[in-house]
Write a protein that holds these residues in place. Structure first.
Motif, PDB file in Angstrom:
ATOM      1  N   PHE A  57       0.829  -1.207   0.000  1.00 45.97           N
ATOM      2  CA  PHE A  57       0.000   0.000   0.000  1.00 45.97           C
ATOM      3  C   PHE A  57       0.864   1.258   0.000  1.00 45.97           C
ATOM      4  O   PHE A  57       0.547   2.248  -0.663  1.00 45.97           O
ATOM      5  CB  PHE A  57      -0.941   0.022   1.202  1.00 45.97           C
ATOM      6  N   SER A  58       1.935   1.256   0.765  1.00 47.63           N
ATOM      7  CA  SER A  58       2.846   2.397   0.790  1.00 47.63           C
ATOM      8  C   SER A  58       4.241   1.899   1.130  1.00 47.63           C
ATOM      9  O   SER A  58       4.410   0.827   1.712  1.00 47.63           O
ATOM     10  CB  SER A  58       2.399   3.449   1.810  1.00 47.63           C
ATOM     11  N   GLY A  59       5.238   2.695   0.760  1.00 48.81           N
ATOM     12  CA  GLY A  59       6.610   2.315   1.058  1.00 48.81           C
ATOM     13  C   GLY A  59       7.341   1.770  -0.159  1.00 48.81           C
ATOM     14  O   GLY A  59       6.868   1.852  -1.292  1.00 48.81           O
ATOM     15  N   LEU A  60       8.493   1.167   0.086  1.00 46.01           N
ATOM     16  CA  LEU A  60       9.357   0.665  -0.981  1.00 46.01           C
ATOM     17  C   LEU A  60      10.150  -0.527  -0.463  1.00 46.01           C
ATOM     18  O   LEU A  60      10.674  -0.498   0.654  1.00 46.01           O
ATOM     19  CB  LEU A  60      10.315   1.777  -1.439  1.00 46.01           C
ATOM     20  N   LEU A  61      10.237  -1.578  -1.279  1.00 48.00           N
ATOM     21  CA  LEU A  61      10.983  -2.776  -0.912  1.00 48.00           C
ATOM     22  C   LEU A  61      11.948  -3.123  -2.033  1.00 48.00           C
ATOM     23  O   LEU A  61      11.830  -2.627  -3.155  1.00 48.00           O
ATOM     24  CB  LEU A  61      10.035  -3.955  -0.655  1.00 48.00           C
ATOM     25  N   ALA A  62      12.911  -4.007  -1.713  1.00 44.28           N
ATOM     26  CA  ALA A  62      13.888  -4.446  -2.708  1.00 44.28           C
ATOM     27  C   ALA A  62      14.031  -5.960  -2.652  1.00 44.28           C
ATOM     28  O   ALA A  62      13.847  -6.581  -1.601  1.00 44.28           O
ATOM     29  CB  ALA A  62      15.233  -3.775  -2.475  1.00 44.28           C
ATOM     30  N   VAL A  63      14.367  -6.538  -3.807  1.00 41.35           N
ATOM     31  CA  VAL A  63      14.568  -7.981  -3.938  1.00 41.35           C
ATOM     32  C   VAL A  63      16.061  -8.248  -4.013  1.00 41.35           C
ATOM     33  O   VAL A  63      16.780  -7.627  -4.817  1.00 41.35           O
ATOM     34  CB  VAL A  63      13.875  -8.526  -5.198  1.00 41.35           C
ATOM     35  N   THR A  64      16.574  -9.151  -3.161  1.00 43.82           N
ATOM     36  CA  THR A  64      17.996  -9.484  -3.145  1.00 43.82           C
ATOM     37  C   THR A  64      18.174 -10.999  -3.130  1.00 43.82           C
ATOM     38  O   THR A  64      17.221 -11.746  -2.898  1.00 43.82           O
ATOM     39  CB  THR A  64      18.696  -8.888  -1.913  1.00 43.82           C
ATOM     40  N   LYS A  65      19.416 -11.443  -3.338  1.00 46.85           N
ATOM     41  CA  LYS A  65      19.729 -12.871  -3.311  1.00 46.85           C
ATOM     42  C   LYS A  65      20.420 -13.293  -2.004  1.00 46.85           C
ATOM     43  O   LYS A  65      20.662 -14.477  -1.777  1.00 46.85           O
ATOM     44  CB  LYS A  65      20.623 -13.229  -4.501  1.00 46.85           C
ATOM     45  N   ASP A  66      20.732 -12.308  -1.150  1.00 47.27           N
ATOM     46  CA  ASP A  66      21.334 -12.667   0.133  1.00 47.27           C
ATOM     47  C   ASP A  66      20.250 -12.895   1.178  1.00 47.27           C
ATOM     48  O   ASP A  66      19.073 -12.627   0.950  1.00 47.27           O
ATOM     49  CB  ASP A  66      22.325 -11.596   0.596  1.00 47.27           C
ATOM     50  N   ASN A  67      20.618 -13.374   2.347  1.00 45.40           N
ATOM     51  CA  ASN A  67      19.630 -13.738   3.360  1.00 45.40           C
ATOM     52  C   ASN A  67      19.099 -12.553   4.156  1.00 45.40           C
ATOM     53  O   ASN A  67      17.930 -12.545   4.563  1.00 45.40           O
ATOM     54  CB  ASN A  67      20.229 -14.775   4.322  1.00 45.40           C
TER      55      ASN A  67
ATOM     56  N   PHE B  56      21.047  -2.139  -0.043  1.00 45.12           N
ATOM     57  CA  PHE B  56      21.391  -0.780   0.367  1.00 45.12           C
ATOM     58  C   PHE B  56      22.738  -0.321  -0.192  1.00 45.12           C
ATOM     59  O   PHE B  56      23.123   0.835  -0.020  1.00 45.12           O
ATOM     60  CB  PHE B  56      21.395  -0.681   1.893  1.00 45.12           C
ATOM     61  N   VAL B  57      23.443  -1.216  -0.860  1.00 40.89           N
ATOM     62  CA  VAL B  57      24.717  -0.849  -1.503  1.00 40.89           C
ATOM     63  C   VAL B  57      24.641  -1.035  -3.018  1.00 40.89           C
ATOM     64  O   VAL B  57      25.490  -0.504  -3.742  1.00 40.89           O
ATOM     65  CB  VAL B  57      25.890  -1.673  -0.929  1.00 40.89           C
ATOM     66  N   ASP B  58      23.656  -1.779  -3.469  1.00 41.87           N
ATOM     67  CA  ASP B  58      23.480  -1.994  -4.912  1.00 41.87           C
ATOM     68  C   ASP B  58      23.031  -0.692  -5.564  1.00 41.87           C
ATOM     69  O   ASP B  58      22.119  -0.024  -5.073  1.00 41.87           O
ATOM     70  CB  ASP B  58      22.450  -3.103  -5.154  1.00 41.87           C
ATOM     71  N   LYS B  59      23.647  -0.320  -6.690  1.00 42.68           N
ATOM     72  CA  LYS B  59      23.298   0.927  -7.367  1.00 42.68           C
ATOM     73  C   LYS B  59      21.923   0.847  -8.031  1.00 42.68           C
ATOM     74  O   LYS B  59      21.215   1.853  -8.114  1.00 42.68           O
ATOM     75  CB  LYS B  59      24.362   1.261  -8.417  1.00 42.68           C
ATOM     76  N   GLU B  60      21.548  -0.327  -8.513  1.00 42.70           N
ATOM     77  CA  GLU B  60      20.252  -0.491  -9.182  1.00 42.70           C
ATOM     78  C   GLU B  60      19.560  -1.754  -8.666  1.00 42.70           C
ATOM     79  O   GLU B  60      19.465  -2.760  -9.368  1.00 42.70           O
ATOM     80  CB  GLU B  60      20.428  -0.562 -10.700  1.00 42.70           C
ATOM     81  N   PRO B  61      19.035  -1.720  -7.445  1.00 45.05           N
ATOM     82  CA  PRO B  61      18.350  -2.912  -6.905  1.00 45.05           C
ATOM     83  C   PRO B  61      17.000  -3.118  -7.585  1.00 45.05           C
ATOM     84  O   PRO B  61      16.402  -2.181  -8.132  1.00 45.05           O
ATOM     85  CB  PRO B  61      18.171  -2.558  -5.428  1.00 45.05           C
ATOM     86  N   ILE B  62      16.520  -4.350  -7.563  1.00 42.95           N
ATOM     87  CA  ILE B  62      15.171  -4.658  -8.059  1.00 42.95           C
ATOM     88  C   ILE B  62      14.171  -4.188  -7.010  1.00 42.95           C
ATOM     89  O   ILE B  62      14.189  -4.664  -5.872  1.00 42.95           O
ATOM     90  CB  ILE B  62      15.018  -6.159  -8.331  1.00 42.95           C
TER      91      ILE B  62
END
Length: 424
Positions: free
Chosen positions: A82-92, A98-104
């Motif tokens: 509904f609000s906010g922002l999330l990212a998809v990563t391959k680590d646990n 937070f260090v990736d320049k272009e996260p999914i």
């Protein structure tokens, strides 16, 4: 935190979503449904499934850096943002986001986690909150207890049958059609609702399942050469002390494919004194470019053209009571075969340029002015004011007014909506 207070879910709805599904009244379910309707991914489900989701969905608010789902875990829930922002990563722990320049990224209006829940799979990625996030969560127990899996299967079968019936992809195997159906959603739009506001932002291919949809183009007339020529003609007429003809029309207007109306009227009256540009001269106009019917598509009409030659203008899709199926273009690119590529050749077409649309608009405007002038010339002093039906019944319309209405009605019968013919 990037969201404002107005972006948050109201407290009343939060309290409803914290209740058990069986404790929610029908009116409370409808309130949650209305709120969820603002989430784009939620609207992709059928009306029946939307109400089922509104009954069981629960509220969850998470802080920045909180992990929502972890790679390798079993899927027990799926989520609407509904609000906010999330990212998809391959680590646990999601720290790489937070260090990736272009996260999914997973943004407001999107959903995630449904495939692992429905198919009982382990998570193939970690999802972490990039900022404070509000989620609507559907748990596995509620999902199956309310037989939402049955409803999803029914929707899948409908999508599969639709793609199976399309001549365009008739060469595809069962598994390819299944992938198309699995990665698409059917959406219904009421009459007059916007399906796509700006087609330049559209990363999907749209298939028309039922009904029809209009393709509209808003044109800035002042940037068109035909419009600029008209302005120059007005400027020249003012400088010469003359004006453009107001009682005549000469030109061609295409109303329907294969039907051309021609008008040529000689001027019997001298030109009127110059007045400069009309006060109501429009600077923009909206055109009906195309109408998409059942089984037709949008997004494939220039599929075979080089990217530099494709039409990058902004178009808007407006529903005429339509049901659509969206498929990601990247997904279609992976599945398309040589047989389908040959079939796509018949679908390639271009839409009229803005200058061509402007020309149609100006011709249509002159025809309207001509009809108005005919009525004024026939009855210059005898057009009575419009009366209410009650007054007309008491006094009765004059003979001149009856004749005027007859002329107006005859003229109206010739008026048809201008639809530019699609050029192939």
């Amino acid at each position: 935190m990037s969201g404002t207070f107005q972006d948050r879910i109201p407290v009343l709805l939060v309290e409803i979503m914290r209740k058990c599904p069986e404790e929610r009244s029908e009116s409370e379910v409808l309130l949650v449904h209305n709120m969820l309707s603002s989430v784009s991914m939620f609207r992709r489900y059928s009306g029946t499934l939307q109400l089922l989701l509104a009954r069981v969905v629960r509220y969850q608010r998470l802080e920045r850096r909180r992990v929502v789902i972890k790679k390798g875990h079993w899927g027990h829930s799926f989520y609407f943002v509904f609000s906010g922002l999330l990212a998809v990563t391959k680590d646990n722990d999601g720290s790489s986001a937070f260090v990736d320049k272009e996260p999914i990224l997973i943004k407001k209006g999107m959903s995630f986690g449904d495939v692992a829940l429905i198919k009982t799979l382990r998570r193939n990625a970690t999802v972490v909150c990039m900022e404070e996030t509000e989620l609507m969560v559907v748990d596995k127990e509620d999902f199956f207890a309310n037989k939402m899996d049955v409803e999803l299967k029914r929707e899948f079968d409908y999508r599969f049958r639709f793609f199976r019936s399309l001549q365009l992809v008739s060469s595809w195997s069962y598994s390819l059609i299944e992938q198309m159906a699995d990665h698409s959603k059917a959406e219904q739009f009421r009459y007059g609702h916007v399906v796509v506001k700006d087609t330049n932002d559209m990363g999907n291919i749209i298939f028309i399942g039922k009904g029809q949809c209009d393709v509209l183009r808003v044109v800035d007339l002042t940037s068109c050469s035909a419009y600029q020529r008209l302005l120059k003609q007005y400027a020249d007429s003012v400088s010469r002390g003359t004006c453009l003809p107001t009682h005549g029309f000469k030109g061609e207007l295409t109303n329907q494919p294969g039907s051309v109306i021609k008008h040529k009227v000689l001027l019997n009256n001298p030109p009127r004194p110059p007045r400069g540009l009309p006060a109501d001269l429009p600077t923009s106009a909206c055109f009906l470019i195309d109408t998409l019917h059942q089984s037709s598509t949008f997004g494939l009409n220039q599929y075979l053209m080089p990217s530099k030659q494709r039409d990058c203008r902004r178009f808007t899709l407006v529903s005429q009571s339509v049901e659509i199926l969206r498929v990601e273009k990247t997904r279609f690119d992976k599945l398309v075969d040589n047989t389908t590529m040959k079939k796509l050749e018949a679908l390639q077409k271009t839409y009229p340029s803005d200058d061509e649309l402007c020309t149609v608009f100006l011709e249509h405007s002159r025809w309207k002015d001509y009809k108005h002038s005919v009525v004024q010339d026939l009855f210059p002093h005898r057009v009575a004011p419009i009366r209410s039906p009650k007054t007309q019944k008491q006094q009765g319309p004059s003979q001149a007014l009856q004749q005027t209405r007859h002329v107006v009605n005859r003229l109206k019968q010739t008026k048809q909506r201008v639809e530019p013919k699609i050029m192939k």
